[in-house]
Design a protein around this motif. Structure first.
Motif, mmCIF file in Angstrom:
data_model
loop_
_atom_site.group_PDB
_atom_site.id
_atom_site.type_symbol
_atom_site.label_atom_id
_atom_site.label_comp_id
_atom_site.label_asym_id
_atom_site.label_seq_id
_atom_site.Cartn_x
_atom_site.Cartn_y
_atom_site.Cartn_z
ATOM 1 N N LYS A 571 63.177 46.303 35.410
ATOM 2 C CA LYS A 571 63.939 46.782 34.322
ATOM 3 C C LYS A 571 65.696 46.216 33.598
ATOM 4 C CE LYS A 571 61.492 48.736 30.470
ATOM 5 N NZ LYS A 571 60.649 50.154 30.990
ATOM 6 N N SER A 572 65.847 46.962 35.132
ATOM 7 C CA SER A 572 67.455 46.332 35.229
ATOM 8 C C SER A 572 67.356 44.435 35.806
ATOM 9 C CB SER A 572 68.292 46.839 36.169
ATOM 10 O OG SER A 572 67.940 47.171 37.577
ATOM 11 N N GLU A 573 66.626 44.563 36.149
ATOM 12 C CA GLU A 573 67.604 42.997 36.937
ATOM 13 C C GLU A 573 67.106 42.308 36.008
ATOM 14 O OE1 GLU A 573 65.849 40.585 40.963
ATOM 15 O OE2 GLU A 573 65.400 42.959 40.478
ATOM 16 N N ILE A 574 65.788 42.289 34.813
ATOM 17 C CA ILE A 574 65.189 41.611 34.045
ATOM 18 C C ILE A 574 66.471 42.059 32.485
ATOM 19 C CG2 ILE A 574 63.654 41.732 31.973
ATOM 20 C CD1 ILE A 574 62.167 41.088 34.050
ATOM 21 N N ALA A 575 67.209 42.596 32.351
ATOM 22 C CA ALA A 575 67.853 43.238 31.386
ATOM 23 C C ALA A 575 69.353 42.172 32.143
ATOM 24 C CB ALA A 575 68.813 44.393 30.842
ATOM 25 N N GLY A 576 69.850 41.547 33.495
ATOM 26 C CA GLY A 576 70.561 41.016 34.184
ATOM 27 C C GLY A 576 69.820 40.273 33.140
ATOM 28 N N ILE A 577 69.403 38.725 33.557
ATOM 29 C CA ILE A 577 68.846 37.785 33.837
ATOM 30 C C ILE A 577 68.883 37.616 32.221
ATOM 31 C CG2 ILE A 577 66.964 36.099 33.774
ATOM 32 C CD1 ILE A 577 66.540 38.055 36.476
ATOM 33 N N LEU A 578 67.732 38.133 31.388
ATOM 34 C CA LEU A 578 67.840 37.633 29.658
ATOM 35 C C LEU A 578 69.450 37.718 29.026
ATOM 36 C CD1 LEU A 578 64.907 39.958 28.416
ATOM 37 C CD2 LEU A 578 65.125 37.118 28.505
ATOM 38 N N GLU A 579 70.165 39.026 29.512
ATOM 39 C CA GLU A 579 72.000 38.753 28.821
ATOM 40 C C GLU A 579 72.279 37.316 29.372
ATOM 41 O OE1 GLU A 579 73.008 40.288 26.987
ATOM 42 O OE2 GLU A 579 71.899 41.878 27.360
ATOM 43 N N LYS A 580 72.317 36.716 30.467
ATOM 44 C CA LYS A 580 72.616 35.526 30.277
ATOM 45 C C LYS A 580 71.981 34.153 29.883
ATOM 46 C CE LYS A 580 73.007 36.295 34.467
ATOM 47 N NZ LYS A 580 72.725 35.919 36.168
ATOM 48 N N GLU A 581 70.400 34.544 29.426
ATOM 49 C CA GLU A 581 69.646 33.210 29.278
ATOM 50 C C GLU A 581 69.079 33.287 27.204
ATOM 51 O OE1 GLU A 581 68.324 30.978 30.742
ATOM 52 O OE2 GLU A 581 68.573 31.358 32.661
ATOM 53 N N ASN A 582 70.663 32.917 26.638
ATOM 54 C CA ASN A 582 70.008 33.539 25.268
ATOM 55 C C ASN A 582 68.862 32.262 24.800
ATOM 56 O OD1 ASN A 582 72.267 35.292 24.698
ATOM 57 N ND2 ASN A 582 73.671 32.819 24.266
ATOM 58 N N GLU A 583 68.853 30.862 25.294
ATOM 59 C CA GLU A 583 67.721 30.441 25.265
ATOM 60 C C GLU A 583 66.596 30.686 25.217
ATOM 61 O OE1 GLU A 583 68.008 26.209 26.642
ATOM 62 O OE2 GLU A 583 66.302 26.083 26.598
ATOM 63 N N ILE A 584 66.041 31.526 26.494
ATOM 64 C CA ILE A 584 64.824 32.355 26.292
ATOM 65 C C ILE A 584 64.937 32.953 25.264
ATOM 66 C CG2 ILE A 584 63.185 33.718 28.125
ATOM 67 C CD1 ILE A 584 64.745 31.768 30.265
ATOM 68 N N TRP A 585 65.703 34.082 25.642
ATOM 69 C CA TRP A 585 65.869 35.090 24.593
ATOM 70 C C TRP A 585 65.297 35.016 23.131
ATOM 71 C CZ3 TRP A 585 64.797 40.098 23.327
ATOM 72 C CH2 TRP A 585 65.421 40.797 22.784
#
Length: 668
Positions: A571-585
């Motif tokens: 979960k924490s790693e996911i959060a870290g990656i998603l925070e930076k990836e606005n396009e994926i989000w």
RNA sequence: GCUCGCGUAGCUCAGUGGAUAGAGUGUUUCCCUCCGAAGGAAAAAGCCGCAGGUUCAACUCCUGCCGCGAGCACCA
């Protein structure tokens, strides 16, 4: 928790907080999607409104900033909310917790309500569409009607409604009479001759409705100079209405054959019906008399003894004022005692709503490939076994072009007056503008264009003149073009597979072309645009879904399941990656808005809303597809996110396309 | 005359009263030894018909005007 529930909770929280903190009762809270992902996932422009309301109730002038801060704290209590920012002129921008949101989305169906269609007790609604006069082939304008209606049916079904689809057969009108006049007086044909002609056409691979198309145009032209022929029209019309005579029998054959052809044409673009109610039964089974009695009893109509409409039964209206040329009130019964179309329509509408107290008899008309049945009404008792229950709908949607707004208003008002307990809201006129031809399109069809018409921006299609793009012609051209494209890309496929793919692409192109315009827009038909497979087209959306599917074909088996497991374990790693990836989000959030979009399409009775959404989702997926390579991604967690996101997007895209009546081919 | 609908980029159209008005297409210029280019990136292109009004906020609501379309049948 899905997106709709989350939005509901947040709105509720705003209302509660406003009441607790500021003693203000908010009835509705406007929420919007911020223009950019950087500005959050949901916004409440509420602070200024609260300033005003607080001032109204307490006289105290608050600072909007202060109000926003209080609300911010309250909204941040929700665990699905990561943070709230106060921005701009007074926006409350909500940022969702991306990892929680993603984990939730994985388990949600794109259209959660879809399962409810299984429920036998779900309320039934009726959609009447197509309703082409059964005297000629369908043209592109009729297809707009049918595609709009059919798509709205699919949208209603996606929200859990049970839907009955009707195609009203006006088998006793002047248009049918004109073709009968053509067969009998121009072609000098008997019923036997017509049947022989029908066989001959079949052998030549020609269709009966095309023959009628030309004949109808010929009759229209002949009427202009031949008064004698024109006089035959009334005579024939009377015989058809009366029934039980050779002319009526001949007419019945022509009508039935045309309906068969039109039903087959519509089947090509995925449109099916449950029931074909005929006007002749509305007359013969005394539907009108019953409705008339009811209207008299309730004092909804009046008998005119003087003026232009002397001797007629009329329904008073306020929406139009009378002039020298026109009476304001709508005539329902002519002075010769016959009923107008609007009168019959009121009786039919009452039956659809289960308010008439009479029913049709039914015969089986056709069985589709999958076993689905279409029924047709009949005057005589049917000998068929199990007959489904028709009519009795809680709401009725009539898909009819906007030129009939006035008679539709009369029907709606009339039923509302007779049954105040039901009201007008149960009758919905789903109106739309016509499909017209650009002058160049008309010329392309081989028509001589007058100088006057050349100046116009569009020319109305006309069955009487034989001016129009026939539905089957256009579908044939689309299929041929698509087949050429498929052949260029997939020479290895069998001819059957290539044809099937071409057919799916052609249907997608046609349906999307007719759905991307809002109902109030006149579609000026242009061949180049309608035949295009590039840009904002059905093909573009299908291609996007096909690409997504091809990724999963190349991935290892269980890739999705494994990715989901990876997601829940890190979960924490996911959060870290998603925070930076606005396009994926933003692709994730867009993909999860399908159910909300479908709901909007229903409340606005506007299928174009769903079409636009589908295109935007396809576009967002293409962007994702170009910027992120899944198969070669080395970071396992990042790869899991990409897989899950692609899966979410393709599921949502496929569901959206299917709701538009568009399939996704295997390859294209 | 009255009723309804529509006037947004060169063209065709989106745009629940909210942030810098968006797409497609056309024009100019890039990007395929591939999760298929029916695709992607970039640029140029806007008195949101005109004039008032309501509102903290108007392309959006109201009024008037101009232009276009449809309807106002004892046709459907």
């Amino acid at each position: 928790m899905n997106l709709l529930e989350l939005q509901y909770d947040l709105r509720k929280k705003v209302i509660e907080t406003a009441k607790q903190q500021f003693s203000v009762e908010l009835e509705q809270v406007a929420a919007e999607i911020p223009p950019k992902t950087e500005l959050g996932d949901l916004a409440f422009p509420i602070a200024f409104e609260l300033v005003k309301k607080i001032k109204q109730t307490t006289g105290e002038k608050k600072n909007p900033r202060e109000i926003a801060e209080k609300l911010k704290a309250a909204l941040e209590e929700n665990e699905a909310v990561a943070r709230v920012e106060v921005a701009g002129a007074g926006y409350l921008n909500v940022f969702f917790n991306r990892s929680i949101y993603l984990a939730e989305s994985i388990n949600n169906k794109p259209l959660p309500q879809l399962k409810l269609t299984e429920d036998e007790n779900a309320p039934k609604v009726c959609v009447e569409h197509t309703s082409v006069n059964p005297n000629k082939a369908a043209h592109i304008g009729h297809v707009r009607n049918a595609v709009l209606g059919d798509t709205f049916v699919r949208i209603l079904k996606a929200t859990g409604k049970k839907v009955e689809i009707q195609y009203y057969i006006d088998n006793t009108g002047v248009q049918v009479a004109d073709v009968v006049v053509g067969f009998v007086y121009l072609e000098k044909m008997s019923l036997e001759n017509i049947k022989e002609l029908d066989e001959k056409l079949k052998a030549e691979n020609k269709t009966f409705d095309y023959y009628c198309w030309n004949l109808y145009a010929k009759v229209g032209q002949e009427y202009q100079t031949n008064e004698e022929l024109k006089a035959k029209r009334t005579e024939v019309l009377h015989l058809i209405e009366e029934g039980n005579n050779p002319t009526a029998e001949l007419s019945d054959y022509i009508v039935t054959r045309n309906v068969q052809c039109i039903v087959a044409t519509m089947e090509r673009v995925g449109i099916r019906y449950d029931l074909l109610p005929r006007e002749s039964e509305i007359l013969q089974l005394h539907f009108w008399q019953k409705a008339f009695e009811e209207m008299r009893r309730r004092g909804v109509i009046k008998y005119e003894t003087a003026g232009k409409s002397a001797g007629c039964w009329v329904m008073p209206t306020e929406s139009h004022t009378g002039t020298d040329e026109h009476e304001a009130d709508k005539i329902l019964v002519r002075s010769n005692g016959t009923v107008t179309y609007t009168g019959k329509d009121i009786a039919y509408q009452m039956w659809k709503l289960g308010l008439l107290g009479l029913d049709f008899n039914y015969n089986l008309f056709h069985i589709y490939e999958n076993g689905q049945e279409v029924w047709i009404t009949t005057a005589k008792k049917s000998d068929s076994g199990e007959i489904p229950e028709f009519g009795n709908s809680e709401t009725v949607y009539n898909v009819i072009d906007s030129r009939q707004s006035y008679p539709q208003e009369v029907v709606k008002k009339g039923v509302g007056l007779i049954f105040p307990e039901k009201g007008e809201a149960v009758s919905v006129h789903l109106s739309y503008e016509m499909v017209a031809l650009s002058p160049s399109a008309a010329e392309e069809l081989g028509f001589e264009i007058s100088e006057e018409d050349k100046q116009k921006s569009f020319i109305e299609m006309s069955g009487r003149k034989g001016l129009g793009v026939k539905a089957d012609d256009l579908i044939n051209r689309l299929e041929a073009n698509a087949l050429r494209e498929v052949e260029a890309r997939h020479a290895d496929l069998s001819l059957e597979e290539k044809k099937k793919t071409a057919c799916i692409i052609a249907v997608g192109a046609l349906r999307y072309f007719l759905l991307k315009f809002t109902r109030t827009t006149v579609i000026v038909f242009d061949f180049k645009e309608a035949l295009s497979f590039e840009g904002e087209t059905g093909c573009f959306c299908q291609y996007s879904a096909v690409r997504a599917n091809s990724i999963f074909r190349k991935l290892e088996e269980n890739a999705s399941e494994n990715a989901i497991e990876t997601i829940s374990n890190s979960k924490s790693e996911i959060a870290g990656i998603l925070e930076k990836e606005n396009e994926i989000w933003s692709l994730i959030t867009l993909a999860s808005r399908l159910a909300e979009t479908v709901a909007q399409a229903v409340s606005a009775t506007e299928p174009a809303i769903l079409a636009k959404y589908t295109f935007n989702l396809a576009k967002a997926f293409n962007l994702f597809y170009h910027n992120h390579k899944i198969i070669t991604e080395e970071n396992a967690v990042k790869r899991a996110i990409l897989i899950v996101t692609a899966d979410l997007a393709r599921r949502s895209l496929t569901a959206a396309l299917n709701t538009l009546g568009i399939e996704v081919p295997e390859r294209m």
